[in-house]
Design a protein around this motif. Structure first.
Motif, mmCIF file in Angstrom:
data_model
loop_
_atom_site.group_PDB
_atom_site.id
_atom_site.type_symbol
_atom_site.label_atom_id
_atom_site.label_comp_id
_atom_site.label_asym_id
_atom_site.label_seq_id
_atom_site.Cartn_x
_atom_site.Cartn_y
_atom_site.Cartn_z
ATOM 1 N N TYR A 27 31.061 39.516 48.624
ATOM 2 C CA TYR A 27 29.891 39.833 47.794
ATOM 3 C C TYR A 27 29.356 38.589 47.099
ATOM 4 N N ALA A 28 30.254 37.752 46.589
ATOM 5 C CA ALA A 28 29.819 36.525 45.899
ATOM 6 C C ALA A 28 29.039 35.628 46.864
ATOM 7 N N MET A 39 24.683 45.260 45.871
ATOM 8 C CA MET A 39 25.732 44.235 45.978
ATOM 9 C C MET A 39 26.179 43.751 44.607
ATOM 10 N N GLU A 97 36.980 41.214 49.176
ATOM 11 C CA GLU A 97 35.663 41.853 49.115
ATOM 12 C C GLU A 97 34.775 41.152 48.092
ATOM 13 N N LEU A 98 35.358 40.763 46.955
ATOM 14 C CA LEU A 98 34.607 40.048 45.923
ATOM 15 C C LEU A 98 34.080 38.721 46.467
ATOM 16 N N GLU A 99 34.896 38.012 47.239
ATOM 17 C CA GLU A 99 34.441 36.752 47.835
ATOM 18 C C GLU A 99 33.248 36.993 48.764
ATOM 19 N N LYS A 124 33.952 46.029 41.288
ATOM 20 C CA LYS A 124 35.223 45.579 41.862
ATOM 21 C C LYS A 124 35.851 44.471 41.010
ATOM 22 N N ASP A 125 35.011 43.631 40.419
ATOM 23 C CA ASP A 125 35.524 42.579 39.541
ATOM 24 C C ASP A 125 36.217 43.201 38.336
ATOM 25 N N GLU A 182 28.253 46.495 43.001
ATOM 26 C CA GLU A 182 29.576 46.576 43.633
ATOM 27 C C GLU A 182 30.449 45.398 43.224
ATOM 28 N N TYR A 183 29.846 44.223 43.153
ATOM 29 C CA TYR A 183 30.605 43.046 42.731
ATOM 30 C C TYR A 183 31.146 43.269 41.324
ATOM 31 N N ASN A 184 30.291 43.706 40.411
ATOM 32 C CA ASN A 184 30.708 43.934 39.017
ATOM 33 C C ASN A 184 31.773 45.023 38.930
#
Length: 182
Positions: free
Chosen positions: A95-96, A61, A91-93, A68-69, A64-66
């Protein structure tokens, strides 16, 4: 009419006498569970589940967050359409949220896995308690933790432990680590 009153009174006395003759015992189910050798195995299975399943999910996670960010925050993001950017931000929200609440998510997953693993042990202990109560004439068996004052003679722990081939520590000796609650 007097015969009916006499009959009802006699019946009530018989029922009261029978009810008072029924034995009541108690047991600490959690203590029995803590004595079970399977409990140690479950503890190691839970640690393995956390390290093999939950920790890699967290790592994935974060990665993936990094990833996509960086897709929406670099110069190359101008190449992406507004619709794609919005989808990535959503999607970032997600994951966050998962990353921020990972401890709670992990705790829930571990509790679910623990309950799954402990279920057969609880069934085995319950069957042993029921069998012991029946064999020894106990009509009622209560959970020890719900009682404040208890006579030692009505503790079913030694009988259930014997039925399950468990060794009960001496009264003054430290007990095995408490089993996790379901």
């Amino acid at each position: 009419m007097n015969k009916l009153k006499f009959f009802v009174a006699a019946l009530l006395m018989i029922v009261a006498g029978t009810a008072s003759a029924q034995k009541t015992g108690y047991i600490s189910v959690e203590q029995v569970i803590s004595l079970m050798p399977e409990t140690t195995r479950i503890d190691s299975l839970l640690r393995k589940y956390q390290s093999d399943s939950l920790n890699p999910q967290f790592t994935y996670m974060v990665q993936e967050y990094n990833r996509k960010d960086s897709m929406v925050s670099t110069k190359d993001s101008v190449k992406l359409s507004a619709q794609v950017k919005n989808q990535i931000r959503q999607e970032l929200e997600g994951y966050a949220y998962q990353i921020q609440n990972w401890q709670q998510i992990t705790q829930q997953a571990l509790q679910g896995k623990q309950q799954e693993l402990l279920e057969p042990i609880y069934r085995k202990v319950e069957a042993a308690i029921q069998g012991t109560a029946k064999e020894n004439g106990y009509a009622y068996v209560l959970n020890r933790e719900a009682l404040i004052v208890v006579p030692p003679a009505d503790d079913l722990l030694p009988l259930v432990a014997k039925k399950l081939n468990l060794k009960v520590p001496a009264a003054g000796a430290p007990a095995a680590a408490a089993a996790p609650r379901r």
